[in-house]
Write a protein that holds these residues in place. Structure first.
Motif: not given
Length: 120
Positions: A1, A42, A45-46, A48-52, A54, A64
């Protein structure tokens, strides 16, 4: 990503704040960056969704491995570019501000050349 410049800024901010205090909250990030709670929420949240990033059950944010790697890269670029510009005669404040803009767009090739030149 592919992460955008603003996302990189958030990661760098979390890294900087975590060097001062291991427990970083979204409100801390917002205060440091001067952003509103909804904007920070916001963006986090993005990330977190990208895996960067937690968060734990108390809402503390943690990078992460991937997030930390990218944050360290941006942070190191910022410091190197600031140092380089200061050596060229730019004031510390302007050098830091300019480095903040440059750190997101400069190529790896150019940053490596600046690092090699600075270390001579």
């Amino acid at each position: 990503m592919q992460i955008q410049e603003s996302g990189e800024m958030y990661l760098e901010t979390i890294l900087i704040l975590s060097k001062e205090n291991p427990f970083v909250r979204s409100v801390d990030v917002g205060e440091y960056m001067g952003y509103s709670k909804p904007s920070v929420s916001r963006a986090i949240g993005l990330l977190k969704n990208g895996g960067y990033v937690v968060s734990d059950h108390d809402g503390y944010l943690f990078l992460t491995d991937e997030g930390r790697e990218l944050a360290e890269k941006i942070y190191n670029r910022h410091n190197l570019l600031t140092e380089f510009l200061i050596k060229l005669g730019v004031s510390k404040e302007t050098a830091s501000e300019d480095a903040c803009k440059m750190e997101h767009i400069i190529s790896d090739e150019s940053i490596n050349a600046i690092e090699a030149f600075t270390n001579k």
